[in-house]
Design an enzyme around this catalytic site. Structure first.
Site: not given
Length: 308
Positions: A253, A276
């Site tokens: 990631r 996020h």
């Protein structure tokens, strides 16, 4: 889960808070377990110091609890999480009317020393994916898993939660359910689409059972792929590739995010792809890119070794 036979002044309120978290907050199972474990430790501390009732839970008790853990060498990250758990709990008690004032707002949050994440270089990522032996159903699955991790930057829980219908091969996107049950649509590379299609064609039917449901990725016994198995796949395939640093799914990631930024993607787009909630989290990857450029400069420039 808390039980009815647990003693102490906070356990009844903790059981109600647990029900609140499960029904209203939409926390991930991992975060839920962590919060409840933190608060059970607080409840034991309250027993030890002789707290008379939940209405006596004040900032002095909370600070003493956190100070004890700091003295025991607990990491800043864990202390920050425990502070967040306590704040949520005291806010809940205040809104219920159990606490006249909310002592959690008086707690400071430990500043985290954020180390730059380890990432693969673009050449290492390509080498890893090119050397995976995709023979048999599990080999086909493993290649698809690695391709999806690197192509999308999804979390391990997000990958394991994917269903077959979440992949749109025509639009080359995948539907992802992230933290707090938030849904997002993530672009996926053509190579990853091809790997998944091959897995669906020749690998998944071999492993599928009545227990498989619509799960995109399956374990050896036909159930939905578990996060621990997904991590094991990544570590094993990296070890087999050779000359590639040992990273888990989160390392892939990190690598995906870093390579997107190195390729010219803007921060907002990467933030959306990764899911996020804060742009500050995504900005960490710009530091990774800068550090990599500085390393290349030191190695390649005639006077680079003298640079800081």
């Amino acid at each position: 889960m808390t039980t009815d036979d647990e003693p102490g002044p906070l356990y009844r309120e903790l059981r109600e808070f647990e029900r609140h978290l499960r029904s209203e907050r939409g926390l991930s199972p991992h975060t839920l377990r962590a919060y409840l474990g933190d608060l059970r430790d607080l409840a034991r501390h309250a027993d030890t110091v002789g707290l008379g009732g939940p209405d006596e839970l004040g900032v002095a008790v909370l600070r003493a609890w956190l100070a004890r853990q700091h003295a025991d060498g607990m990491s800043r990250a864990t202390l920050a999480r425990r502070t967040a758990a306590v704040r949520a709990f005291t806010r809940f008690l205040h809104r219920k009317g159990v606490l006249a004032e909310d002592p959690g707002v008086l707690l400071g949050t430990p500043r985290l020393n954020r180390d730059l994440p380890s990432v693969l270089s673009q050449d290492q990522a390509a080498h890893l994916l090119d050397t995976v032996e995709a023979e048999g159903p599990q080999g086909s699955r493993d290649l698809a898993v690695l391709e999806v991790f690197y192509a999308t930057g999804v979390r391990v829980s997000e990958l394991c939660g994917m269903d077959i219908g979440d992949l749109d091969t025509g639009r080359r996107t995948v539907r992802v359910i992230g933290k707090g049950d938030k849904e997002r649509t993530v672009p996926i590379a053509e190579t990853a689409v091809q790997a998944v299609e091959e897995w669906l064609r020749a690998g998944r039917p071999v492993l599928a059972t009545e227990q498989s449901g619509n799960a995109l990725f399956l374990g050896a016994r036909g159930g939905r792929l578990h996060a621990s198995i997904a991590r094991r796949i990544v570590h094993a395939r990296i070890a087999a590739a050779g000359d590639v640093p040992d990273l888990g799914p989160h390392g892939l990631r990190h690598s995906a995010a870093t390579h997107l930024l190195e390729g010219g993607a803007d921060l907002r787009s990467v933030q959306e792809i990764l899911g996020h909630s804060s742009l500050r989290t995504t900005q960490l990857y710009t530091q990774v890119s800068v550090e990599r450029l500085k390393k290349v400069h030191r190695q390649a420039h005639p006077r680079g070794a003298a640079d800081s």
